[in-house]
Enzyme design. Structure first.
Site, PDB file in Angstrom:
ATOM      1  N   GLU A  74       0.866  -1.184   0.000  1.00 17.05           N
ATOM      2  CA  GLU A  74       0.000   0.000   0.000  1.00 17.05           C
ATOM      3  C   GLU A  74       0.897   1.226   0.000  1.00 17.05           C
ATOM      4  OE1 GLU A  74      -2.186  -0.342   3.624  1.00 17.05           O
ATOM      5  OE2 GLU A  74      -3.052  -2.258   3.005  1.00 17.05           O
ATOM      6  N   LYS A 123       2.155   4.686   1.652  1.00 14.71           N
ATOM      7  CA  LYS A 123       2.216   5.210   3.017  1.00 14.71           C
ATOM      8  C   LYS A 123       1.708   6.641   2.979  1.00 14.71           C
ATOM      9  CE  LYS A 123       5.091   5.008   7.105  1.00 14.71           C
ATOM     10  NZ  LYS A 123       4.823   6.298   7.695  1.00 14.71           N
ATOM     11  N   ASP A 178       0.577  10.263   4.118  1.00 14.03           N
ATOM     12  CA  ASP A 178       1.200  11.181   5.062  1.00 14.03           C
ATOM     13  C   ASP A 178       0.148  12.045   5.744  1.00 14.03           C
ATOM     14  OD1 ASP A 178       3.245  12.297   6.407  1.00 14.03           O
ATOM     15  OD2 ASP A 178       3.939  13.576   4.780  1.00 14.03           O
ATOM     16  N   TYR A 198      -7.153   1.401   6.193  1.00 10.23           N
ATOM     17  CA  TYR A 198      -6.266   0.309   5.785  1.00 10.23           C
ATOM     18  C   TYR A 198      -6.182  -0.817   6.809  1.00 10.23           C
ATOM     19  CZ  TYR A 198      -3.147   3.540   8.289  1.00 10.23           C
ATOM     20  OH  TYR A 198      -2.607   4.409   9.191  1.00 10.23           O
ATOM     21  N   LYS A 247      10.605   4.009   2.850  1.00 12.72           N
ATOM     22  CA  LYS A 247      10.453   5.454   2.648  1.00 12.72           C
ATOM     23  C   LYS A 247      11.154   5.880   1.362  1.00 12.72           C
ATOM     24  CE  LYS A 247       8.900   7.090   6.757  1.00 12.72           C
ATOM     25  NZ  LYS A 247       9.242   8.271   7.427  1.00 12.72           N
ATOM     26  N   CYS A 275      10.996  48.534   5.526  1.00 16.14           N
ATOM     27  CA  CYS A 275      10.254  47.903   4.439  1.00 16.14           C
ATOM     28  C   CYS A 275      11.014  48.065   3.112  1.00 16.14           C
ATOM     29  CB  CYS A 275       8.872  48.536   4.326  1.00 16.14           C
ATOM     30  SG  CYS A 275       7.925  47.921   2.924  1.00 16.14           S
ATOM     31  N   CYS A 282       8.790  50.610   0.944  1.00 15.60           N
ATOM     32  CA  CYS A 282       8.453  52.006   1.273  1.00 15.60           C
ATOM     33  C   CYS A 282       9.328  52.567   2.387  1.00 15.60           C
ATOM     34  CB  CYS A 282       6.978  52.115   1.650  1.00 15.60           C
ATOM     35  SG  CYS A 282       6.594  51.359   3.232  1.00 15.60           S
ATOM     36  N   CYS A 313       5.061  45.485   7.700  1.00 12.40           N
ATOM     37  CA  CYS A 313       5.215  46.897   7.394  1.00 12.40           C
ATOM     38  C   CYS A 313       3.907  47.563   7.804  1.00 12.40           C
ATOM     39  CB  CYS A 313       5.463  47.094   5.894  1.00 12.40           C
ATOM     40  SG  CYS A 313       5.219  48.811   5.410  1.00 12.40           S
ATOM     41  N   CYS A 369       2.122  52.007   1.444  1.00 13.62           N
ATOM     42  CA  CYS A 369       3.107  51.057   0.918  1.00 13.62           C
ATOM     43  C   CYS A 369       2.558  50.437  -0.380  1.00 13.62           C
ATOM     44  CB  CYS A 369       3.356  50.009   1.997  1.00 13.62           C
ATOM     45  SG  CYS A 369       4.519  48.734   1.509  1.00 13.62           S
TER      46      CYS A 369
HETATM   47  S1  IVH Z   1      -0.468   0.068   8.782  1.00 16.43           S
HETATM   48  C1  IVH Z   1       0.759  -1.955  12.707  1.00 16.43           C
HETATM   49  N1  IVH Z   1      -0.747   1.202   6.431  1.00 16.43           N
HETATM   50  O1  IVH Z   1       2.267   4.947   9.212  1.00 16.43           O
HETATM   51  C2  IVH Z   1       0.842  -1.115  11.519  1.00 16.43           C
HETATM   52  N2  IVH Z   1       0.081   2.526   8.225  1.00 16.43           N
HETATM   53  O2  IVH Z   1       4.597   4.126  10.957  1.00 16.43           O
HETATM   54  C3  IVH Z   1      -0.300  -0.243  11.375  1.00 16.43           C
HETATM   55  N3  IVH Z   1       0.502   4.858   7.629  1.00 16.43           N
HETATM   56  O3  IVH Z   1       0.775   5.049  12.377  1.00 16.43           O
HETATM   57  C4  IVH Z   1      -0.177   0.750  10.328  1.00 16.43           C
HETATM   58  N4  IVH Z   1      -0.103   4.697   5.514  1.00 16.43           N
HETATM   59  O4  IVH Z   1      -0.251   6.492  10.558  1.00 16.43           O
HETATM   60  C5  IVH Z   1      -0.370   1.373   7.711  1.00 16.43           C
HETATM   61  N5  IVH Z   1      -1.054   2.085   4.300  1.00 16.43           N
HETATM   62  C6  IVH Z   1      -0.697   2.245   5.566  1.00 16.43           C
HETATM   63  C7  IVH Z   1      -0.256   3.490   6.076  1.00 16.43           C
HETATM   64  C8  IVH Z   1       0.133   3.578   7.418  1.00 16.43           C
HETATM   65  C9  IVH Z   1       0.342   5.508   6.464  1.00 16.43           C
HETATM   66  C10 IVH Z   1       1.022   5.470   8.869  1.00 16.43           C
HETATM   67  C11 IVH Z   1       0.135   5.226  10.074  1.00 16.43           C
HETATM   68  C12 IVH Z   1       0.995   4.546  11.091  1.00 16.43           C
HETATM   69  C13 IVH Z   1       2.354   4.874  10.610  1.00 16.43           C
HETATM   70  C14 IVH Z   1       3.273   3.751  11.025  1.00 16.43           C
END
Ligand code: IVH
Length: 667
Positions: free
Chosen positions: A111, A113, A115, A223, A310, A404, A407, A422, A428
């Protein structure tokens, strides 16, 4: 039907409509109709509060104000994930999994990740009962009222064959579009900008007034499914079920049969992830089978069956050539780094934002420094660090100006604030020009045919020094300007004339009172009804208005106490702008469109879009927001949306022109 039955019926209907609008995107009623049903429900709930259901859609618009959030224990700890930064580390993880599972076959689900902030949402007997933040993983904050404003999150689901108690987890986020428009609004009224969508999301979910949260259009991708009983055998199964049950599951996940396929997934999303509606900073790799997850188990902090990869944040190094200082409409001075052009994530970067003087200090910036720039969630990249080894003794430290740059007025910095201002708001140049630009924008007086360049020129030539001067423009005043022909002059004058019909709430926004954005202007207009009442209102009176706090109230009072501002308003009144709030009620004109549904697309000769909508409703028709098989007519003006046209053609929906519509109206 008794009131309770009525409440039940409306609740079910609105929840169904909401689901169709946000998840399956095939809404069958107009926003107007939806709002009417919602109002009806609100009214009934007010009269019979005992019958308000936990899954009432009225919770979506917020309103609950929490002084402090209650801390609650998580039923299952909210763990975090181990991180990896390269393929080697990921291959090591795969090796540990293979050994842990004694060489038996296994699958991964990959999946993205997301943010944002982790959220846990509890359901009981199919109803959403609680929304909790991660907190320290053991205890989080109960932010149920705020969570309920997420439109894509079902307040109730069909829970047949499901445990009475279960939980879903996911990532709450502020979509990039919401983030950008929120920051634009903040900039517009002189508020400090939010650093990135993640901070914005975490701040928003912790707000005490859920109606403000509702306006920010938050979203959430789910998720994880959790319950005491075993319901599913694999993650894949649970994702399919969540999707089917109406949860917002990002369609980006994929099953991978081995680590090679995981690498392919990573590579594919490295670029494509930038087209998603939210920021992502990596991918999450999870074992699919729940039985295998149990075998692999957990460390104290994280599962052994999952890991995050990451993406490297895209960064480049280049040299800092100069720093310029921009003065905004409200006088705030922002430093901007001018860089030697460098390629970063596919675009050439020449400028980077430095938020304020503190940031210059923190980075200890010197002109000539080799700096690292990164693209975060923001559109403009930022400087993340300096390569000190490349600094020469001759490089001069960047000094924030004391006056400024436009001005020369001495800058001020309020106690505890990061920004310099300012204070010369009346003299200005960029502040004056900014006020005029603010005034003419679409959401304000919507004066067409007048852009930034013309304003610059008019200001330079001394023709316009205040928005009020727009109403004294004449053909003669503009006649000898370079590049302005009769036709363009005429267009400007017509645009100015038309702005006299713009509703009061937009005028109030346009006059540019600090901290009064479009929403606040609307609140003030409908509460006080006219400008005189607002001008007379005391600080205490203003605090009575819903959502108006201390800072806005002070700013409004100060604005109207100022004599120059009083003269400015007087001039706008003389110009006959709208200074009285009018509520648009639909007055029934006839029934020629009774029972017919319409979608409007494009622009029209005889109507503004809103007028066309009012016309349809005044004659018994309904306006829907999207094309579906049920729709009767697509009214297509010029530049009608091609996707709407195509869809209508495909579904056999009749496409009519503006003329056809007018005939229909008569007949
Ligand atoms: S699974 C036990 N799936 O990443 C694991 N986490 O570092 C449960 N996050 O606290 C998390 N996308 O806030 C999972 N597709 C994804 C995610 C995800 C973002 C975040 C989540 C979690 C943190 C873990």
């Amino acid at each position: 039907m008794n009131p309770q039955e009525q409440i039940n019926q409306l609740t079910d209907r609105l929840n169904e409509l909401n689901h169709r609008y946000y998840i399956t995107a095939d809404s069958e009623v107009s926003d107007f109709e939806f709002d009417k049903l919602l109002e009806q429900l609100q009214q009934l709930e007010k009269e019979f509060p005992l019958f308000v259901r936990a899954d009432s859609p009225t919770h979506r618009v917020g309103g609950a104000v929490s002084k402090e959030f209650e801390a609650v224990n998580h039923r299952f700890p909210m763990l975090s994930l181990g991180n990896t930064y390269n393929e080697g580390e990921l291959a090591d993880f795969d090796e540990r999994v293979r050994k842990g599972l004694n060489n038996e076959p296994y699958e991964y689900i990959c999946e993205l990740k997301f943010d944002g902030v982790a959220l846990s949402v509890w359901y009981e007997n199919g109803k959403l009962v609680r929304g909790v933040t991660r907190g320290d993983g053991v205890r989080g904050d109960d932010i149920t009222a705020n969570i309920k404003t997420i439109r894509t999150l079902p307040l109730s689901i069909n829970a047949e064959n499901l445990p009475a108690v279960f939980e879903v987890r996911g990532e709450g986020f502020m979509p990039l579009t919401s983030f950008e428009s929120l920051n634009k609004e903040r900039e517009d009224i002189g508020e400090a900008l939010l650093a990135n969508p993640r901070n914005a999301a975490s701040g928003t979910f912790k707000m005490q007034d859920s109606s403000v949260v509702a306006k920010r259009k938050m979203d959430c991708y789910l998720y994880q499914f959790l319950s005491y009983d075993e319901v599913f055998e694999s993650h894949e199964e649970s994702l399919h079920w969540m999707k089917k049950a109406g949860f917002n599951v990002s369609p980006t996940w994929e099953k991978c049969n081995n680590i090679q396929e995981v690498f392919t997934f990573i590579e594919r999303w490295d670029k494509a992830r930038h087209d998603l509606p939210l920021n992502t900073d990596g991918i999450v790799i999870k074992i699919n089978s729940f039985a295998q997850r149990e075998v692999l188990g957990y460390t104290a902090k994280s599962p052994r069956w999952a890991i995050a990869y990451k993406y490297k944040s895209e960064s480049a190094s280049t040299s800092l050539e100069t720093v310029s200082y921009q003065v905004g409409r409200t006088g705030n001075v922002t430093p901007v780094a001018n860089l030697k052009p460098v390629l970063l994530a596919g675009t050439v970067v020449k400028r980077a934002s430095i938020h304020n003087a503190n940031e210059i200090e923190r980075l200890d910036l010197h002109i000539g420094d080799t700096v690292f720039v990164e693209k975060g969630g923001e559109i403009i990249p930022k400087i993340t660090g300096v390569d000190i080894s490349k600094r020469s003794l001759t490089f001069e430290k960047v000094q924030f100006p004391t006056t400024c740059p436009e001005c020369d007025t001495p800058l001020i910095r309020k106690e505890g604030e990061a920004n310099h201002y300012c204070p010369n708001d009346k003299g200005c140049p960029p502040q004056i020009k900014g006020k005029i630009e603010h005034f003419i924008q679409r959401k304000a007086l919507n004066i067409e045919n007048l852009g930034t360049e013309s304003i610059d020129l008019f200001y330079q030539k001394g023709i316009i020094k205040s928005p009020a001067d727009l109403y004294d423009l004449t053909k003669e005043k503009l006649a000898n300007l370079e590049g302005f022909k009769d036709k363009s002059i005429n267009n400007i004058l017509v645009g100015v004339e038309k702005s006299k019909e713009i509703p009061f709430k937009q005028v109030l926004f346009g006059i540019g009172i600090r901290f009064v954005g479009a929403t606040v202007a609307e609140k003030l207009a409908s509460y006080f009804n006219n400008i005189d009442a607002i001008a007379k209102a005391s600080y205490e009176d203003l605090l009575q208005v819903p959502e108006i706090g201390d800072r806005i109230a002070q700013s409004v009072v100060a604005f109207f106490q100022d004599e120059d501002n009083q003269a400015y308003i007087a001039r706008l009144k003389d110009a006959k702008l709208q200074f009285i709030h009018e509520t648009t009620e639909i007055v029934v004109e006839g029934n020629s469109l009774e029972g017919k549904t319409f979608v409007i697309s494009g622009t029209f000769q005889n109507f503004e879009r809103d007028d066309l909508k009012i016309k349809i409703e005044a004659n018994g028709g309904k306006v829907l927001s999207g094309v579906s098989g049920k729709l009767n007519f697509l009214v297509a003006g010029s530049e009608a949306g091609p996707s709407k046209l195509q869809k209508a053609q495909k579904l056999g929906v009749q496409i009519i022109s503006e003329d056809d519509f007018l005939q229909m109206l008569e007949g």
